[in-house]
Design an enzyme around this catalytic site. Structure first.
Site: not given
Ligand code: GLN
Length: 454
Positions: A60, A135, A159
């Protein structure tokens, strides 16, 4: 079979499908090929091999890689080449895995669909009109599309698990502190964890084994012995007690999602486990708590992107303050700005007690909910997400419905416990995920249960 062939196969597949899927931001071709050659050359000369010897892996893009562009999918880092490797990247190297390239994500890991990338939208390989989740959308999509067998993601509020669920792959968020965060670009430091995304549970256990452990470079990494995850797969689930939170199968959860979880529970019952309904009464406050705390931490963490130290700098600014302002206005996307403003507000004097402090208190209650259930049960099971992958564009104009998608994954981060998503069915041709949550540092039991679905 040679490592060079494996690596070539990976780049060939990327060449064939990545125009459509859009999982990769940068490829590491020259160095990956050279390393593959080195590994092949060493084959006849040594008798012990790294745990992931020769395995192609995607990383990532919020995990720093020396001399390999690392952008967090943000314009503000579009020309940033780190001068060191994250601890997990060093560990991959010790395990003799081959880094294939860097994977698309929501900018600074803020989002649930990978539509917030500053560069491109990643598509769900099962249906290109749908999002891969986020994400870590690039991480999940690259594995689902067969471009790499392994990838690393990061999970602050879901995410890893949510995109794994949407893409029909296996994704684990380890216990907070299990995997070093050194070299993970911080979003919300008290919640962030790096974890493995793979095609099956066994691969997942191998990858976790390779990246776990105490790290002197990360003071929040835990001094807890790394268990043997791979051997957990030989153990069955007979006698295990499963708690199923009623809040996880209630309102807002699709009927097909609910049914797939009930079917999975039947499978586990057939194997000698038992389950009962339990309650995590403070889950209803998790979303509000998470967005306050994560945005507060983000507003502090992202202060370092000022045009001086890294990446992009606006030109034509008249003085230093203008330079900061212009750099940040031009470099950050809308969602990142929204979080910085929310966090700055929540931390400002006069509001701190009402928002930040209150959210910390509620976080403790949420953690206690899990502790209470884990006094009697070995694991907690529910869906990973209330629905299968939604359509691209469907939620982009409404941040709140986007946030609501993480309702079932966020409590796990707030409590710091580990959780996995494993495929458990389909709805209209799109994969569904089963979430298995364990006690602190008990990833072994999670893998035992997950392995029942292989
Ligand atoms: N979707 C969540 C956010 O927007 C989680 C994101 C994540 O786990 N990095 O914060």
């Amino acid at each position: 079979l040679r490592v060079e062939d494996l690596v070539e196969e990976s780049y060939k597949r990327i060449g064939e499908v990545d125009d459509k899927v859009g999982a990769f931001l940068a490829l590491n071709e020259d160095k990956a090929r050279a390393y593959a050659k080195e590994l092949d050359g060493a084959l006849g000369t040594k008798d012990s091999f790294g745990l992931l010897f020769g395995m192609p892996i995607g990383v990532k893009d919020n995990i720093v890689t020396k001399d390999l562009r690392t952008t967090c999918s943000s314009k503000i880092l579009e020309n940033f080449d780190p001068i060191y490797d994250a601890t997990v990247v060093n560990k991959l190297r010790s395990a003799e895995a081959v880094t294939i390239g860097k994977l698309n994500m929501d900018e600074f890991a803020m989002g649930s669909s990978t539509e917030n990338s500053g560069f491109k939208v990643t598509k769900n390989p099962w249906n290109l009109d749908h999002v891969p989740g986020g994400s870590s959308g690039g991480s999940a999509a690259s594995v689902a599309a067969g471009e790499v067998p392994f990838s690393l993601g990061s999970d602050t509020g879901g995410s890893i698990r949510q995109p794994a669920s949407f893409c029909g792959v296996v994704g684990l968020k380890p216990t907070y502190g299990r995997v070093s965060r050194y070299g993970l670009v911080a979003f919300a430091s008290s919640l962030d964890q790096i974890g493995p995304i793979t095609r099956n549970v066994e691969d997942n256990a191998y990858l976790l084994q390779a990246i776990s452990g105490l790290d002197p470079m990360d003071s929040t990494s835990a001094n807890v012995e790394v268990a043997d995850y791979v051997s957990a797969l030989k153990e069955d689930v007979k006698g295990l007690k499963i708690g199923v939170p009623k809040e996880y199968l209630g309102e807002g959860v699709d009927e097909e999602v609910r049914q797939s979880v009930l079917d999975a529970l039947k499978v586990l019952e057939g194997l000698g486990a038992t389950w009962e309904e339990v309650s995590l009464p403070h889950s209803k406050y998790a979303l509000a708590t998470y967005y306050l705390l994560s945005s507060s931490e983000a507003s502090a963490n992202l202060a370092r992107f000022d045009g001086v130290r890294y990446g992009y700098r606006a030109d034509n600014a008249e003085n230093l303050i203008e330079m900061y302002k212009q750099t940040r206005s031009e470099g950050f996307g809308d969602e990142v700005k929204r979080r910085i403003m929310l966090g700055t507000f929540a931390l400002s004097s006069g509001y701190y007690d009402a928002y930040y402090k209150k959210a910390q208190q509620v976080r403790t209650l949420i953690k206690k909910d899990f502790e209470d259930v884990f006094e009697k049960y070995d694991v907690i099971i529910g869906p990973t997400t209330p629905t299968p992958a939604f359509k691209i564009g469907e939620k982009t104009n409404d941040p709140l419905t986007m946030y609501a998608n993480d309702i079932l994954t966020i409590p796990v981060n707030l409590a710091g416990v580990p959780g996995i998503s494993v495929p458990c069915g389909f709805s209209n041709g799109l994969p569904l995920g089963l979430q298995i949550i364990g006690k602190h540092f008990d990833e072994r039991t999670i893998y035992r249960v997950a392995n029942a679905f292989e």
